[in-house]
Enzyme design. Structure first.
Site, PDB file in Angstrom:
ATOM      1  N   SER A   1       2.634   8.841   2.597  1.00  0.00           N
ATOM      2  CA  SER A   1       4.052   8.988   2.245  1.00  0.00           C
ATOM      3  C   SER A   1       4.564  10.384   2.586  1.00  0.00           C
ATOM      4  O   SER A   1       5.219  11.037   1.765  1.00  0.00           O
ATOM      5  CB  SER A   1       4.292   8.675   0.759  1.00  0.00           C
ATOM      6  OG  SER A   1       3.993   7.328   0.479  1.00  0.00           O
TER       7      SER A   1
ATOM      8  N   TYR B   1      -3.133  -4.133   0.712  1.00  0.00           N
ATOM      9  CA  TYR B   1      -1.866  -4.287   1.412  1.00  0.00           C
ATOM     10  C   TYR B   1      -1.638  -5.739   1.849  1.00  0.00           C
ATOM     11  O   TYR B   1      -2.330  -6.260   2.721  1.00  0.00           O
ATOM     12  CB  TYR B   1      -1.800  -3.369   2.629  1.00  0.00           C
ATOM     13  CG  TYR B   1      -1.975  -1.899   2.317  1.00  0.00           C
ATOM     14  CD1 TYR B   1      -1.736  -1.395   1.037  1.00  0.00           C
ATOM     15  CD2 TYR B   1      -2.376  -1.010   3.304  1.00  0.00           C
ATOM     16  CE1 TYR B   1      -1.897  -0.049   0.752  1.00  0.00           C
ATOM     17  CE2 TYR B   1      -2.538   0.338   3.027  1.00  0.00           C
ATOM     18  CZ  TYR B   1      -2.308   0.807   1.756  1.00  0.00           C
ATOM     19  OH  TYR B   1      -2.479   2.149   1.482  1.00  0.00           O
TER      20      TYR B   1
ATOM     21  N   GLY C   1      15.888   9.850   5.653  1.00  0.00           N
ATOM     22  CA  GLY C   1      17.253   9.333   5.653  1.00  0.00           C
ATOM     23  C   GLY C   1      17.339   7.828   5.577  1.00  0.00           C
ATOM     24  O   GLY C   1      18.378   7.247   5.892  1.00  0.00           O
TER      25      GLY C   1
END
Length: 337
Positions: free
Chosen positions: A204, A59, A213
């Site tokens: 996830s 990461y 959203g």
């Protein structure tokens, strides 16, 4: 909100039932927060009762570990720290190297960046097909014997690989993408973990933001890793957004948000499951943690199951290159490109 955040067990560790995936503070998704905002979010998570923080050498090519190192390690005893090897930076690019030499090198770099001499849970981020599993796992067992790691995990691997690894040395945790629209762990991995007493960490859990959203019809920005994932590209995106609208309607009827429904659904799937949503926004973090206070009926979870059967989402969940590095089982007729 209970101070313990309804602890669950991952191997030898008692951790908050919702952890924090730290990737998108430094890597993957856009936009990224500045350093001060990322530090505030990490400290807010810890103050709110999150006791499970997940990072990786990959990461930001180490920047995410550096962020955690400078921000959280003065409170090291308050949380379980997880990181990963094998999938990391190689010559400036993402690559896989599961050789014992590479695992030792990556681990030493991670310890330095994290400012610790011990990582609680250390995963093989992927299986390197060029290196026998016994060799990669052997390097992790030696690191455990040396006191540099506390427990061993696997990420995005098949049930057969998990069983094989566990027969050589106890595996504490398996990490795989799992959410209402990605249910591949239900093929075999969840059952294997439950049978073997292995904790399951769902990354996830909000469908890479779509089930919260956070993705609109315009898709995502160039440079965002989701820009290479077919599910976030035409023509698949419109289909998946229509699914989200139906999902959001279920949540609204129940008096919660879509993100909270996704997390509550995951938590209902088994006591050995710990979701690790990632966010760059403190309000979204608070929203995620509030899912632990919900009391939702089983019929609602059944409605989610019905909305998202295998194959409901359009498009592959990974780019072809990333899929080639993934060992998790796929559904019959699942689209992989």
């Amino acid at each position: 909100m209970p101070s313990s955040l309804l602890d669950r067990q991952i191997g030898p560790f008692s951790v908050s039932a919702i952890g924090l995936g730290c990737m998108n503070l430094s890597h993957g998704y856009l936009p990224r927060p500045d350093a001060a905002a990322a530090e505030r979010l990490l400290l807010h998570a810890l103050d709110s009762g999150v006791t499970f923080f997940d990072t990786a050498a990959l990461y930001g090519f180490g920047r995410n570990e550096e962020l955690l190192g400078r921000t959280l390690m003065h409170r090291r005893r308050e949380f379980t720290l997880a990181s990963k090897c094998v999938l990391a930076e190689i010559d400036g690019k993402r690559g896989i190297d599961g050789s014992p030499q590479a695992i030792v090198r990556v681990l030493e770099h991670s310890l330095r960046r994290l400012r610790v001499d011990h990582i609680d849970l250390y995963y093989m981020h992927r299986l390197d097909p060029k290196v026998p599993l016994e060799e990669s796992l052997g390097a992790l067992v030696r690191a455990k014997e040396e006191g540099k790691i506390g427990a061993i995990g696997l990420s995005e691997m098949s049930a057969a690989t998990i069983r094989r690894a566990h027969s050589m040395h106890p595996i504490a945790a398996v990490q795989t993408e799992y959410s209402p629209w990605t249910r591949n762990p239900e093929i075999a991995v969840l059952d294997a973990c439950k049978e073997l007493g292995i904790g399951f960490v769902a990354f996830s859990p909000l469908g890479r933001g779509l089930l919260a959203g956070n993705v609109g019809s315009q898709g995502v920005a160039d440079g965002d890793i989701r820009a290479d994932i077919p599910r976030f590209l035409p023509p698949h995106l419109a289909h998946n957004l229509a699914l989200y609208e139906r999902f959001q309607a279920l949540a609204a009827e129940a008096g919660c948000t879509a993100a909270q429904l996704s997390l509550a659904w995951l938590l209902s799937k088994g006591g050995h499951i710990v979701p690790i949503p990632g966010t760059t926004n403190i309000a979204h973090l608070d929203e995620d943690l509030a899912a632990l206070s919900l009391d939702l009926p089983d019929r609602l979870f059944a409605d989610v199951d019905a909305l998202f059967p295998a194959g409901a989402a359009a498009g592959a969940r990974y780019s072809p290159a990333a899929q080639a590095q993934t060992g998790t089982e796929t559904w019959p007729d699942e689209v992989l490109a």
